[in-house]
Write an enzyme that holds these catalytic residues in place. Structure first.
Site, short mmCIF file in Angstrom:
data_model
loop_
_atom_site.label_atom_id
_atom_site.label_comp_id
_atom_site.label_asym_id
_atom_site.label_seq_id
_atom_site.Cartn_x
_atom_site.Cartn_y
_atom_site.Cartn_z
N MET A 78 107.18 118.70 32.68
CA MET A 78 107.78 119.21 31.43
C MET A 78 108.26 120.63 31.67
O MET A 78 107.61 121.38 32.41
CB MET A 78 106.74 119.31 30.29
CG MET A 78 105.96 118.06 30.01
SD MET A 78 106.86 116.87 29.02
CE MET A 78 105.68 115.50 29.09
N GLY A 89 103.76 120.28 32.20
CA GLY A 89 103.52 118.84 32.30
C GLY A 89 102.20 118.65 33.02
O GLY A 89 101.97 119.24 34.08
N LEU A 146 84.37 121.42 28.23
CA LEU A 146 84.02 122.02 26.94
C LEU A 146 84.58 123.44 26.81
O LEU A 146 83.95 124.28 26.15
CB LEU A 146 82.49 122.05 26.79
CG LEU A 146 81.78 120.71 26.60
CD1 LEU A 146 80.29 120.85 26.86
CD2 LEU A 146 82.03 120.18 25.19
N ASP A 193 95.45 133.05 27.68
CA ASP A 193 96.24 131.83 27.42
C ASP A 193 95.50 130.66 28.08
O ASP A 193 95.44 130.58 29.31
CB ASP A 193 97.64 132.00 28.01
CG ASP A 193 98.55 130.80 27.74
OD1 ASP A 193 98.05 129.77 27.24
OD2 ASP A 193 99.75 130.90 28.04
N ASP A 233 94.20 121.33 33.30
CA ASP A 233 94.97 120.83 34.45
C ASP A 233 94.60 121.59 35.72
O ASP A 233 94.54 121.01 36.81
CB ASP A 233 96.48 120.97 34.19
CG ASP A 233 96.92 120.17 32.98
OD1 ASP A 233 96.28 119.14 32.68
OD2 ASP A 233 97.91 120.57 32.33
N ALA A 252 95.63 134.72 32.54
CA ALA A 252 97.05 135.09 32.66
C ALA A 252 97.87 134.14 31.80
O ALA A 252 97.40 133.05 31.43
CB ALA A 252 97.48 135.01 34.13
N SER A 277 99.96 130.77 35.88
CA SER A 277 98.63 131.42 35.88
C SER A 277 97.69 130.84 36.93
O SER A 277 96.54 131.27 37.03
CB SER A 277 98.00 131.24 34.49
OG SER A 277 97.64 129.88 34.28
O1 RIB Z 1 98.12 120.67 29.66
C1 RIB Z 1 99.13 121.61 29.43
C2 RIB Z 1 100.46 120.94 29.49
O2 RIB Z 1 100.56 120.02 28.43
C3 RIB Z 1 101.63 121.86 29.33
O3 RIB Z 1 102.11 122.37 30.54
C4 RIB Z 1 102.64 121.01 28.59
O4 RIB Z 1 103.77 120.76 29.34
C5 RIB Z 1 101.90 119.73 28.22
O5 RIB Z 1 102.23 118.70 29.04
#
Ligand code: RIB
Length: 312
Positions: free
Chosen positions: A15, A43, A226, A253, A259, A294, A300
């Site tokens: 994304m 994404g 969590l 942030d 992820d 960051a 970040s």
């Molecule tokens: O988990 C964060 C991500 O969720 C963001 O980068 C956004 O693109 C969404 O997919």
């Protein structure tokens, strides 16, 4: 990578993140002033792939972007991060996926995704990925592409003895039972655990209860994250829930922190296969904690060179 072997393969989403920073999240029908705006690479799939690559794994991304400016930029972003683009395809039928993100002064966010080209990654396209998948150590999947395609990738990995990490995000109610059975590591956050199990997850004890439910549904192991409280880990061999606390940090942030955690988990799974899952989670907590200090998602994420040696 040119030799066609990858340690970590991610089948998932890309994304373009359009991020507004504001004092708070707006209410329905309200307009508020923000104080910052930037465009970044996001994404969930690509984020996880980038974090794994920055820690030092050979990675390949399987995804679809639009044949547009954002798609071209995204392919260059993968190259800049040393990620194979052998399985990245472009389509003229839809635009590159986009996420509109608002981040408040507490570092919390609200996100709307328009998946676009991500939804055109088809089952047939997984067939030509098969050789790379068979040779991989870890497959990582999420739910920002068509769920059927994700499930096929998980099944293909399981049939080939490749370890799977499944992140059911964004969560969908009524997930097919095979998502659990094909997950060696099933990793989700509080809200995803709640939607999937009906257990309201606010505490370590709640996360443990949701985790036990996921184990019963057939997952090999489970991690429920969590946020600042760290995570809870359970495995089929040792179903006693273990709380892995996170060191306190001041978040700027938190977007994409989950992820970063999963990308790090993929890295440890691929490169330290005998490390206990609890230890992997402890280290992944530390990687993700750096990312929340960051702005941005991939912007970040730390690289191996900037991390303390005890993480390796
Ligand atoms: O988990 C964060 C991500 O969720 C963001 O980068 C956004 O693109 C969404 O997919």
């Amino acid at each position: 990578m040119t030799d066609g072997t990858y340690e970590v393969v991610v089948v998932g989403s890309c994304m373009t993140d359009l991020v507004s920073q504001a004092p708070r999240l707006p209410k329905a029908g309200e307009t508020i002033h923000g104080h910052g705006f930037f465009i970044g690479f996001g994404g969930k799939g690509a984020n996880q792939c980038v974090q794994a690559a920055r820690l030092g794994t050979k990675t390949a991304m399987v995804c679809k972007v639009g044949k547009d400016f954002f798609g071209d930029n995204y392919i260059q972003n993968f190259k800049n991060n040393g990620i194979s683009t052998e399985f990245v395809r472009q389509t003229e039928q839809a635009a590159t996926g986009a996420a509109t993100i608002i981040v408040n002064d507490e570092g919390e966010n609200a996100i709307v995704i328009v998946a676009g080209a991500n939804l055109l990654l088809g089952e047939e396209e997984l067939q030509w990925v098969e050789p790379a998948l068979g040779g991989a150590k870890v497959l990582v999947c999420q739910l920002e592409i068509e769920p059927d395609v994700t499930l096929l990738a998980l099944r293909m990995a399981r049939d080939r003895g490749v370890k799977t990490i499944f992140n059911p995000a964004p969560a969908i109610a009524g997930l097919h039972a095979d998502f659990y059975r094909t997950s060696d590591i099933f990793c989700c956050n509080e809200s995803e655990a709640e939607l999937l199990t009906g257990v309201v997850v606010r505490s370590v004890e709640d996360a443990a209860r949701a985790g036990e439910e996921f184990l019963q549904r057939g997952c090999g192991s489970v991690i429920v994250t969590l946020g600042p409280q760290g995570c809870v880990v359970l495995t089929a061999q040792d179903p006693t829930p273990r709380h892995i606390p996170a060191k306190p940090v001041t978040p700027l942030d938190t977007t994409g922190a989950g992820d970063s955690f999963i990308g790090a988990l993929a890295f440890y799974t691929a490169q330290y296969p005998t490390m206990p899952l609890e230890e992997m989670a402890r280290r992944a907590n530390q990687v993700a904690a750096i990312s929340v200090q960051a702005a941005g998602t991939q912007a970040s994420y730390p690289s191996r060179g900037g991390l303390p040696p005890h993480l390796f």
